[in-house]
Every structure is written in structure tokens, then in C-alpha cells.
Design an enzyme around this catalytic site. Structure first.
Site, PDB file in Angstrom:
ATOM      1  N   GLY A  49       0.787  -1.226   0.000  1.00 17.21           N
ATOM      2  CA  GLY A  49       0.000   0.000   0.000  1.00 17.21           C
ATOM      3  C   GLY A  49       0.817   1.273   0.000  1.00 17.21           C
ATOM      4  N   CYS A 258     -28.346  -8.514 -15.873  1.00 14.49           N
ATOM      5  CA  CYS A 258     -27.777  -8.257 -17.197  1.00 14.49           C
ATOM      6  C   CYS A 258     -28.794  -8.641 -18.276  1.00 14.49           C
ATOM      7  CB  CYS A 258     -26.486  -9.061 -17.375  1.00 14.49           C
ATOM      8  SG  CYS A 258     -25.818  -8.948 -19.055  1.00 14.49           S
ATOM      9  N   CYS A 261     -26.937 -11.733 -20.409  1.00 15.66           N
ATOM     10  CA  CYS A 261     -26.643 -13.049 -19.846  1.00 15.66           C
ATOM     11  C   CYS A 261     -27.449 -13.331 -18.583  1.00 15.66           C
ATOM     12  CB  CYS A 261     -25.142 -13.189 -19.548  1.00 15.66           C
ATOM     13  SG  CYS A 261     -24.623 -12.280 -18.079  1.00 15.66           S
ATOM     14  N   CYS A 283     -23.497  -6.510 -18.429  1.00 16.73           N
ATOM     15  CA  CYS A 283     -22.273  -6.688 -17.665  1.00 16.73           C
ATOM     16  C   CYS A 283     -21.202  -5.742 -18.187  1.00 16.73           C
ATOM     17  CB  CYS A 283     -21.747  -8.113 -17.799  1.00 16.73           C
ATOM     18  SG  CYS A 283     -22.845  -9.371 -17.162  1.00 16.73           S
ATOM     19  N   CYS A 289     -19.436 -11.841 -19.503  1.00 13.53           N
ATOM     20  CA  CYS A 289     -20.766 -11.909 -20.101  1.00 13.53           C
ATOM     21  C   CYS A 289     -20.766 -12.921 -21.260  1.00 13.53           C
ATOM     22  CB  CYS A 289     -21.181 -10.522 -20.598  1.00 13.53           C
ATOM     23  SG  CYS A 289     -22.954 -10.351 -20.903  1.00 13.53           S
TER      24      CYS A 289
END
Ligand SMILES: [Zn+2]
Lengths: 319, 288, 232
Positions: A49, A258, A261, A283, A289
Site C-alpha cells: 500500500g 444483465c 446473460c 455486464c 458476459c
């Protein structure tokens, strides 16, 4: 899917021969520069980080095009890697296509749109929906690496704040969100704390993706070209999204699924279809997808998929 | 008792002995109480020029010391050195932490100094814009120190901010407004609340009533007097305004040319000034 | 009887640096003892140093030489050499001072002004306010004024608030600077009664009383400042 592995030396790869004849090195950057970037990256991995400064090079594309991510990718890519480049979940935007073809030409490595096939994924603003494994390295393109910048514009001061772990101001920002919106309205670039120490910008991914960073088996590295910073999350590292006890961190959710899909688990993009305000949700991760469609999942608009640009764009990887 | 230094001494090579200052006479007891802050032989040079010279004093819990003098007298330099914002050329500032541990402020690691500044200490600037976070609401300004020490319950932070707004006489409806929508007096009161919310033990104030209208000043002074007494705060206040010093300070140091020319009990210094310069200040011949 | 105030060879000069260093000698080598339950009246012409001595007993003025020991609990504290916070401690617990004029603090009500010192001493706000009400009532301050800041009060009212403030704590030593100057006969008598009550509790009182009747009523001894000066 084929790719070639030729020895240990990446300079013995098979980049575009014309480029090599012009004196370009494997993956564009010279070996000295790559070593410098790798050293910075190793340091970043060692201090999860923490933003490590590095001497960002001029790249043959403007800042904002992911020059930080590109330098990272160029420094760690090897001939045996299989590269995926994705931009807001899609592999076919100008940005993704340009970067992919850049590395194809300068390294000759195999590329793919398939998350599972890839070993190295450079991404802008998303984390793939499919679970990443220890065999993945995820390279993020970062515009503004400093999460404290919004509260404290002075770089000298933000460095001290990180050094002394003075992170109260990050919660001031979230407090302000709740005070004005009733909830934490920050939904992109949502700040995280890495391994209970450094506060980090996850880059402008949706906060939907934040939980994927936590305890992730893949190595995640972040590059900011203009700001000359590299930082990293080693595999299996705790990533905590900041919040309040009485306003816990939550991710975006949708009423819709979606349209293509039918997934109710993925991050959805809203697409305006016409001037009458008709819209659909699909998506944002096009590879995810496509795989669901191939597996036989359907959504409300699956039949018309050939009419939508989202689906037209899906092409077989590794052309 | 008087820390009168008529003749500017050359800066000492080592730390000056604070023994001539307000050390407690053991004959009269109170030896068990330790000073909160001990300033010893403090000098700050800018090149050859001394911003402040060989200043020593002890400050005890709950004590309010006023530093008075004209602009350029060195009182701001002194305040900055005492509060750790400026490194002195010579001398030490020792602070006794809540944990009873004593630390040399300028030798201490930076993180300790910074931690003290946002927990056990406060600093009230003359211009509230220098002491406030101007791009976030009043509530967030007050809540910052709480969040800085790990408070993570929004509702609790908010109710604490709300009660502090009330204490400094700002309507609670203004909690989510930006400081710049406030009047000067309100901004100053907000700055005070932002400092006091962490229950500090020591507050530094630099001309806290300086930029305000007279009527607004009176209200702020009264509020400060009350808060400081209620919370038992030790205060180092720099002011050129003797009326402010009289109302707030227990004791005074009068500065001129970087040197403390007279010090003592506030009403004694103001009503029976001994030094030529203090007499001039008090007689208000001098417009400071 | 306990010595409460022991003034030892005290001198006071004022050096006026901004008036060519003019030195004003107010008194020299002055010694004086005041016992518990005793009231001393300082007497003399204006300029004889009554006020200067009284202020020195409160450490408001700093003598040029000598010592002023005040019985503070078990100890005698020399307030000439004591550090400021010690003096403040002595003032808080031991020495009360009623000045000629009330120092008005903006926005603080009469009731709170009177109660403040007691509140600070005991930490008991309600009890201090009750004591303040009793005193304000006794000194004939109309109840409607209690919650107002005294800035707008008449001179007599301000003076009575000031007296109430001085008597709100049972100080072992009480200094009074012309406490009855602007009072009518009724209120003068109330102040005389208050002083008698304080003496009965063992308070050592030192006062300047311009009113002969009051002085005769309360003083056990009269110190003529003029003769003190001459004697020195
Ligand atoms: Zn889908």
C-alpha cells in the site's frame, strides 16, 4: 491458444522484427529502465500500500492513457506471459486495443480476452468478475495515486501523514458524504487500508470491486505514470474499505440483471438505447458476459444480441 | 519571582538554567505538582538577529500565561518555538504528557509532536481560516480530531460535534454548512470547538480575538474564559491587547526586542509595572 | 491568637521611568501584624499610602523591600516573593479583596459574579449560587437584576454586588477598600453586620473606611499611615 516459450532471456522473444531492426528492445523499455521499475515494484510489494516513487519514462502515448500501467507491464512481462488488457471491463475500447497491440508488436507475447487464460492483466477502472488466482498478476492504471490529496493538497504533508499513519482526514471525507447525502456517496476510487497500515487509492474502480481486492490470491500492482508512483498489494493481503460502525461499507447493487446473460452478480453498465429513454443493463465485464452466454445463460435481450454493439465487440482472443 | 532580564545576555551555548524563574519554593509546598510545560533558555536566531532570547518559564496544569508586547517583540516567534512549530536555536521545551512521561518537544520524534498537536494540545490561530479545514462542514471540522484518534461511529461523532457547536454558541442547524458561510466570530468559535473536542490539556492561542469587532471580541473572550476554566486548560496566549490579557491570563510575560523584560502575576504587572517598557505599554501612550 | 498577616519592614517606591525616573516613596520599613478575628482600619490623608498598602497585602502591588507573610492554612506565605500561582492559590483560599469598583466582565450575570469564587473553591455550583442569592438578597439587590450583567447597574448597586462577591467565600483574611463609599445608611449597616459576622468567624479584616461611623463600629485598631511614615 498457443504461445511460445523461448529460453530465459526475454530479449530472445519474438517481437515485430521490423521494430527490433529499428533498435527497439523487448517490451519497448530498455533493460536499465525495467530494472529500475522492478526495483520500485519489489519495494512496493514489500511495503503493501505504500507509494514508491519511480522515474517514470516518456511513453509513446499521452499521460492518461495508462503510461504507469504500461511501464509496469513492460517491466514484468516475459515471453511466456499471456496478456489481457481491459478498459472498464471491455477488451475492445480504443485504449485497450492500442495497449494490447503495442505489447503484441514489442514483445510478440500471446494475448487473450479470457481472464482465466491470462497470466498478466492490465486494467483500467475494473477488476474482472471471474475470481483471480495466484497465477494472475493484475496491473492497474492509476491517474491519482494519493488518497489524501482531496483533503490535503500539499505533497510534503501527505507523505508525513502516511508516515505517521495520520488518517483521520479520510474519515472526515466519508463523514462529509454522509452528512450531505445520508450515506457514503463515494462509489469509485473508494479508499482502502492495506494490511492495517497504509491507506491506498484502489484507482477509479467501482467500490463494487473493492471486496475482490481483499485476500486476493493474485499479485496486484498499481502504476501512476504522470505522478510517478508504484504501489502494490501482495497476494493474500487484508484490504479493508474504510467505513463507520453505523454506516458500514456496502457495494453497489441493481434492481436489474444483465439484459444479455441474466447475471445478477456482476457490475452492470447502463446503456441508453434511444432518445425515448429506453435503456438496458449489461455486464461491464465483456469476457464474463460472453462466457455466460456461451454457457447458455440468457437475459431479456439475448435474442437481439447481434444488434448491440456490446456483443458485436466480443471477438475471439489471441488473434 | 520576576523574570526580569534587563540586559540581553549572549545566547548560552548550553541550556540555560531555569532555576531563576518560577520554580516553586519548596518552603511553601506544592512540590508534588510537576509543570506541564518547562521552557528553558529558549533562543531563536535569524542569522545574527535574535527573534527571542533566553526565555525560561514553567507552566502548570490549568495555568494561563499571557505573552504581551508590540508586533515584532518576538512573542510570535516564542509561541512558535514553544508549540513545536519552529525549532529554537538554543534551549529546550519539556512537556509532561498525560501518561506522566516527560518529553523534550524538539528532540522528540516528529510523530509524537504531531500526535500531541492533535490530541493533548490545541492551537488557535488569529485567522480562523488558518486553523479550520475550509472545504468541509462545521461538523466535520469538529469531528476530525475524534476520527483522528479512532472514533468510528458516525452518530456519536455527530452528536459530539453538535454538543460542541452548542457550547460555542453556534446554532446546530449550521452543522453541515461550510465555515466560509459563517461570520468571523462564528469561525473563531468553530476553530475553538475543533481544538477543544479532544479534551486537550494545553492550548496555544495567537491573538485569538485579533481580527474581530469589539462587541464580537467580548463574547469570544467570555466564552474562552468559561471554557478554559471549566476544562482546567493550561494556555499560552499571545496578545497585544492588555484588556484581553487581564481577563484571561493568570500571569504575564512582557516582551520587547525578543527579551522578556518583565513577568509576574497579571494584575501586578498591569497595575504596578516596574519596567520602563511595561509602564509605557500600560500608560497606553504606546498604541500597540 | 493567630497572626494572620505579618508585614515585615515593607517599603514601597514607585519609579516612573517615563517621567524622568521620578521616584515616589509611599512608605518605608512598615511593619504590622493582624490577628484572626481582628479588624484594622487604615487611616490617613489621600496619598498617605492606605490603598497602596492594602493592594500590597493582596499582592496587587509589589513592595520594593520587605516581606508580607499571610497565614495560608498551616503555613506563612511571603506573597512578596511567592510565584504567581502560589499567590493565586492564596487568593483563592485565604485572601478576599473588595475593591472600590466592581470589575465588570461582559455578559456575566450579577449572580454568577458573586458565586464565581465560591464555586471555584468548593466545586459546588448549586451551593455557591444559593450563597450568592442569600447575599444579594441581604444587600437589597432586586431579584430582577440577578441574572443581568451589572454593567448597567447604578454605582451603589455595583458596589453591593462587589461586596456580596467578597463575602461569598469565608476568607480567613479580608481586605476592604472603602466598601461603603456609595451606600445609604441601611446598606452601610448591613455591611457593618457582615464585617462583624466575619470577625466572629475569625476573619482578619483590613479596611479603608472613609466613613467615621463605620470605622468606629468595626475597627479594633486604627493605623494612622501618616504617623507610620513618620515613625519609620
Ligand atoms: Zn452479462
Amino acid at each position: 491458444m498457443t504461445h511460445t516459450t523461448i529460453g530465459q532471456d526475454s530479449r530472445q522473444g519474438q517481437p515485430d522484427e521490423a521494430l527490433l531492426e529499428h533498435g527497439y528492445n523487448f517490451a519497448f523499455l530498455d533493460e536499465q529502465t525495467k530494472r529500475m521499475v522492478r526495483r520500485a515494484t519489489l519495494k512496493a510489494i514489500a511495503i503493501p500500500g505504500y507509494q514508491v516513487p519511480f522515474a517514470s519514462r516518456e511513453m509513446p502515448m499521452p499521460y492518461g492513457w495508462g503510461t504507469g500501467g504500461i511501464q509496469l507491464t513492460a517491466s514484468i512481462i516475459g515471453q511466456q506471459d499471456i496478456l489481457k488488457v481491459t478498459d472498464q471491463g471491455a477488451d475492445d475500447t480504443t485504449n485497450a486495443v492500442s495497449i494490447r497491440s503495442f505489447f503484441q508488436r514489442t514483445t510478440g507475447v500471446s494475448t487473450t480476452e479470457n481472464t482465466q487464460e491470462a497470466t498478466l492483466i492490465q486494467t483500467r477502472h475494473r477488476i474482472p468478475e471471474e475470481t483471480l488466482s495466484k497465477d494472475h498478476i493484475l496491473v492497474y492504471q492509476v491517474p491519482i495515486p494519493e488518497p489524501l490529496r482531496w483533503m490535503e493538497p500539499r505533497e510534503t504533508e501527505t507523505r508525513k501523514m502516511h508516515a505517521h499513519e495520520e488518517y483521520g482526514v479520510m474519515h472526515v471525507k466519508l463523514y462529509e458524504d454522509i452528512a450531505h447525502h445520508g450515506h457514503i456517496a463515494t462509489s469509485f476510487d473508494y479508499p482502502v487500508q492495506i494490511a492495517d497500515r497504509y491507506i491506498m487509492s484502489p484507482s477509479p474502480i467501482p467500490k463494487f470491486d473493492n471486496p475482490k481486492m481483499d485476500n486476493c490470491p493474485a499479485l496486484q500492482v498499481f502504476g501512476a505514470g504522470r505522478e510517478q508512483r508504484i504501489y502494490a498489494i501482495p497476494p493474500y493481503t487484508k484490504v479493508h474499505s474504510l467505513d463507520f460502525e453505523d454506516h458500514p461499507f456496502t457495494v453497489q447493487s441493481w434492481e436489474e440483471v444483465c439484459s444479455l446473460c441474466g447475471s445478477d452478480e456482476s457490475y452492470l453498465d447502463e446503456i441508453i438505447l434511444d432518445n425515448e429513454g429506453n435503456r438496458m443493463f449489461v455486464c461491464s465485464d465483456s469476457d464474463y458476459c460472453r462466457k455466460r452466454l456461451e454457457a447458455g445463460h440468457t437475459g431479456a435481450m439475448s435474442e437481439q444480441q447481434s444488434d448491440t454493439p456490446e456483443v458485436n465487440s466480443v471477438e475471439v482472443a489471441n488473434a | 519571582m520576576h523574570n526580569i532580564q534587563d540586559v540581553p545576555q549572549p545566547a548560552p551555548a548550553d541550556n540555560a538554567s531555569p532555576s531563576s524563574v518560577t520554580s516553586v519554593n519548596p518552603e511553601f509546598g506544592s512540590a508534588e505538582e510537576q509543570p506541564l510545560l518547562s521552557v528553558a533558555g529558549l533562543s531563536k536566531y535569524y542569522g545574527d538577529r535574535a527573534g527571542c532570547l533566553n526565555v525560561s518559564f514553567d507552566l502548570y496544569p490549568g495555568e494561563i500565561i499571557g505573552i504581551v508586547g508590540e508586533s515584532g517583540s518576538g512573542k510570535s516567534t516564542l509561541l512558535n518555538c514553544i508549540s513545536g512549530r519552529l525549532s529554537p536555536t538554543y534551549g529546550t521545551v519539556t512537556y509532561q504528557q498525560q501518561s506522566k512521561e516527560r518529553c523534550d518537544i524538539h528532540a522528540a520524534p516528529e510523530h509524537l509532536r504531531r500526535m500531541l498537536m492533535r490530541t493533548e494540545w490545541g492551537y488557535v490561530h488569529q485567522n480562523p481560516r488558518d486553523g479550520l479545514r475550509n472545504n468541509v462542514s462545521a461538523g466535520a471540522n469538529i469531528g476530525e480530531r475524534l476520527m483522528g484518534v479512532g472514533m468510528r461511529h458516525y452518530g456519536n461523532i455527530r452528536s459530539k460535534a453538535s454538543s460542541w457547536l452548542e457550547r460555542v454558541e453556534i446554532m446546530q442547524e449550521r452543522m453541515d454548512d461550510l465555515p466560509r458561510t459563517f461570520s468571523g466570530g462564528m469561525q473563531q468559535r468553530l476553530q475553538i470547538a475543533r481544538n477543544l473536542v479532544s479534551n486537550p490539556r494545553l492550548i496555544f492561542m495567537d491573538e485569538p480575538t485579533g481580527g474581530l469587532d469589539v462587541s464580537v471580541q467580548a463574547r469570544l473572550l467570555d466564552l474562552l474564559r468559561e471554557l478554559v476554566a471549566d476544562m482546567g486548560l493550561a494556555v499560552v496566549i499571545v496578545t497585544h491587547d492588555l484588556a484581553v490579557a487581564r481577563i484571561l491570563a493568570h500571569r504575564l510575560m512582557v516582551m520587547k526586542g525578543g527579551v522578556v523584560v518583565e513577568s509576574g502575576l497579571t494584575d501586578q504587572v498591569l497595575d504596578d509595572p516596574h519596567h520602563e517598557y511595561t509602564q509605557l505599554l500600560v500608560s497606553s501612550i504606546l498604541q500597540v | 491568637m493567630n497572626v494572620m498577616i505579618d508585614v515585615q519592614k515593607v517599603s514601597k517606591n514607585f519609579i516612573l521611568h517615563n517621567q524622568n525616573g521620578t521616584t515616589i516613596s509611599v512608605f518605608n520599613n512598615l511593619s504590622l501584624q493582624v490577628h484572626a478575628g481582628e479588624c484594622i482600619a487604615l487611616y490617613g490623608q489621600s496619598g498617605a499610602g492606605k490603598s497602596t498598602l492594602l493592594r500590597s497585602l493582596y499582592a496587587n502591588y509589589k513592595p520594593t523591600a520587605g516581606a508580607i507573610a499571610i497565614r495560608h492554612g498551616e503555613n506563612m506565605i511571603d506573597i512578596v516573593s511567592a510565584p504567581p500561582r502560589k499567590i493565586l492559590e492564596v487568593r483563592k483560599h485565604t485572601v478576599g479583596y473588595v475593591s472600590q469598583f466592581l470589575q465588570v466582565i461582559p455578559r456575566v450575570s450579577a449572580l454568577n459574579i458573586v458565586a464565581e469564587a465560591r464555586k471555584e473553591l468548593t466545586g459546588n455550583t448549586e451551593e455557591a449560587l444559593e450563597k450568592a442569592r442569600t447575599l444579594l438578597h441581604r444587600l437589597n439587590i432586586p431579584e430582577r437584576l440577578w441574572n443581568l450583567a451589572p454593567a448597567t447597574f447604578s454605582g451603589g448597586e455595583q458596589q453591593r454586588v462587589n461586596i456580596a462577591r467578597g463575602f461569598a467565600v469565608d476568607y480567613p483574611v479580608l481586605l476592604l477598600d472603602e466598601p461603603t463609599a456609595s451606600l445609604d445608611a441601611i446598606n452601610r449597616q448591613i455591611v457593618v453586620d457582615l464585617i462583624h459576622e466575619a470577625k466572629a468567624k475569625g476573619t482578619a479584616v483590613v479596611g479603608i473606611f472613609h466613613d467615621d461611623e463605620v470605622r468606629e463600629a468595626v475597627a479594633d485598631r486604627v493605623i494612622d499611615m501618616q504617623s507610620m511614615e513618620n515613625a519609620a
